[in-house]
Design a protein around this motif. Structure first.
Motif, PDB file in Angstrom:
ATOM      1  N   ALA A   1     -40.939  73.717  23.317  1.00  0.00           N
ATOM      2  CA  ALA A   1     -41.574  72.413  23.163  1.00  0.00           C
ATOM      3  C   ALA A   1     -43.019  72.557  22.696  1.00  0.00           C
ATOM      4  CB  ALA A   1     -41.508  71.642  24.477  1.00  0.00           C
ATOM      5  N   ALA A   2     -43.729  73.523  23.270  1.00  0.00           N
ATOM      6  CA  ALA A   2     -45.122  73.748  22.868  1.00  0.00           C
ATOM      7  C   ALA A   2     -45.201  74.147  21.397  1.00  0.00           C
ATOM      8  CB  ALA A   2     -45.750  74.819  23.755  1.00  0.00           C
TER       9      ALA A   2
ATOM     10  N   SER B   1     -37.417  62.703  17.222  1.00  0.00           N
ATOM     11  CA  SER B   1     -37.999  62.837  18.552  1.00  0.00           C
ATOM     12  C   SER B   1     -36.951  63.512  19.426  1.00  0.00           C
ATOM     13  CB  SER B   1     -38.354  61.459  19.118  1.00  0.00           C
ATOM     14  OG  SER B   1     -39.312  60.822  18.301  1.00  0.00           O
TER      15      SER B   1
ATOM     16  N   GLU C   1     -40.050  74.912  27.773  1.00  0.00           N
ATOM     17  CA  GLU C   1     -41.453  74.538  27.649  1.00  0.00           C
ATOM     18  C   GLU C   1     -42.128  75.314  26.522  1.00  0.00           C
ATOM     19  OE1 GLU C   1     -42.878  72.120  28.916  1.00  0.00           O
ATOM     20  OE2 GLU C   1     -41.750  71.559  30.708  1.00  0.00           O
TER      21      GLU C   1
ATOM     22  N   ALA D   1     -44.346  67.554  16.417  1.00  0.00           N
ATOM     23  CA  ALA D   1     -43.128  66.932  16.938  1.00  0.00           C
ATOM     24  C   ALA D   1     -43.380  66.259  18.287  1.00  0.00           C
ATOM     25  CB  ALA D   1     -42.023  67.969  17.081  1.00  0.00           C
ATOM     26  N   ASP D   2     -42.599  65.226  18.568  1.00  0.00           N
ATOM     27  CA  ASP D   2     -42.626  64.544  19.870  1.00  0.00           C
ATOM     28  C   ASP D   2     -41.456  65.098  20.677  1.00  0.00           C
ATOM     29  OD1 ASP D   2     -42.745  62.858  22.032  1.00  0.00           O
ATOM     30  OD2 ASP D   2     -42.896  61.016  20.864  1.00  0.00           O
ATOM     31  N   VAL D   3     -41.751  65.866  21.722  1.00  0.00           N
ATOM     32  CA  VAL D   3     -40.725  66.609  22.455  1.00  0.00           C
ATOM     33  C   VAL D   3     -40.892  66.415  23.956  1.00  0.00           C
ATOM     34  CG1 VAL D   3     -39.620  68.860  22.781  1.00  0.00           C
ATOM     35  CG2 VAL D   3     -40.829  68.373  20.643  1.00  0.00           C
TER      36      VAL D   3
ATOM     37  N   ARG E   1     -44.535  70.974  19.349  1.00  0.00           N
ATOM     38  CA  ARG E   1     -45.644  70.007  19.430  1.00  0.00           C
ATOM     39  C   ARG E   1     -46.814  70.436  18.556  1.00  0.00           C
ATOM     40  NH1 ARG E   1     -44.723  70.166  25.683  1.00  0.00           N
ATOM     41  NH2 ARG E   1     -43.178  68.488  25.957  1.00  0.00           N
ATOM     42  N   GLU E   2     -47.050  71.742  18.450  1.00  0.00           N
ATOM     43  CA  GLU E   2     -48.119  72.243  17.591  1.00  0.00           C
ATOM     44  C   GLU E   2     -47.887  71.858  16.133  1.00  0.00           C
ATOM     45  OE1 GLU E   2     -48.574  76.414  18.111  1.00  0.00           O
ATOM     46  OE2 GLU E   2     -49.495  76.249  20.101  1.00  0.00           O
TER      47      GLU E   2
ATOM     48  N   ALA F   1     -36.797  68.623  14.411  1.00  0.00           N
ATOM     49  CA  ALA F   1     -38.227  68.314  14.351  1.00  0.00           C
ATOM     50  C   ALA F   1     -38.710  68.280  12.902  1.00  0.00           C
ATOM     51  CB  ALA F   1     -39.016  69.345  15.150  1.00  0.00           C
TER      52      ALA F   1
END
Length: 245
Positions: free
Chosen positions: A39-40, A24, A36, A47-49, A43-44, A19
């Protein structure tokens, strides 16, 4: 970039490093809640996850994860086949058949299935891609991890070399990591059962320490990148010099 065994350890570290370099990501593991959460976190940071809960020993689960990558991003460019397992070490003649089956199923069949579906997608995209398989120093020599684990990790290197030779002229690079002892839930479990194990393992390593997962992750991401465009069929030692002894 598809990463298996991404819920902890080297897999999670590779997701973070990937990332940071703008990849991606599709993260695959059985522990969906952990995926999850990771991923969260990513994303913060922009990143595209995507997450694909599943088991690498299931062809359907692996195919679904690869399809998610292709559907979401248009193609699959890179994959790190990191998922693995171990068992309580035992002498070969005292090893349960079920333990043998478990280790070979995850560490070898899992890599086989991942490569099969990943390479299919990479050939279809017309530009190839890069696959990195996580083997071990147990893939190049006997270790205390037990015969089934050593056998499986040796076989991963065989798959890596065979695939590298078969697909080099079609733009797919395939390499492997021969990782040494790395800080992870697996290693912490070993140390919890045998408090003296960490000291013994440190003394067997020229650097005298256990690797941080990010140190392995950086090599995996490099092998997946264009910076390693002329590297295929290689076994990259990430072991602190343990293979030199």
């Amino acid at each position: 970039m598809l990463i298996t065994g991404a819920s902890s350890g080297i897999g999670a570290a590779t997701a973070r490093v990937g990332a940071q370099h703008g990849a991606s990501l599709v993260l695959m593991a059985r522990r969906v809640r952990r995926l999850e959460d990771l991923a969260a976190e990513l994303r913060e940071k922009g990143a595209d996850v995507a997450c694909a809960g599943g088991d690498v020993t299931s062809s359907a689960d692996v195919e679904r994860a690869v399809r998610l990558a292709v559907d979401r991003y248009g193609r699959l460019d890179a994959a790190f086949n990191n998922a693995g397992t171990t068992i309580e070490p035992a002498l070969l003649h005292e090893t349960d058949d079920a333990d043998y089956d478990t280790v070979l199923d995850v560490n070898l069949r899992g890599v086989w299935l991942c490569m099969k579906h990943e390479i299919t997608a990479m050939l279809a995209n017309g530009v190839g891609g890069a696959v990195v398989n996580n083997s071990s120093i147990a893939g190049v020599r006997a270790t205390s991890a037990g015969a089934p684990y050593v056998a499986a990790k040796h076989a991963v290197l065989g798959l890596t070399k065979a695939a590298a030779a078969q697909y080099a002229d079609r733009g797919v690079r395939v390499n492997a990591l021969a990782t040494g002892l790395t800080r992870s839930e697996m290693s912490e479990g070993i140390f919890a059962r045998d408090p003296a194990a960490e000291d013994r393992m440190r003394r067997r390593n020229p650097q005298g320490r256990v690797a941080d997962p990010e140190e392995v992750a950086r090599v995996a991401v490099w092998l997946c990148s264009e910076q390693a465009s002329f590297v295929t069929g290689a076994t990259m030692a990430v072991d602190g010099g343990a293979g030199a002894w």
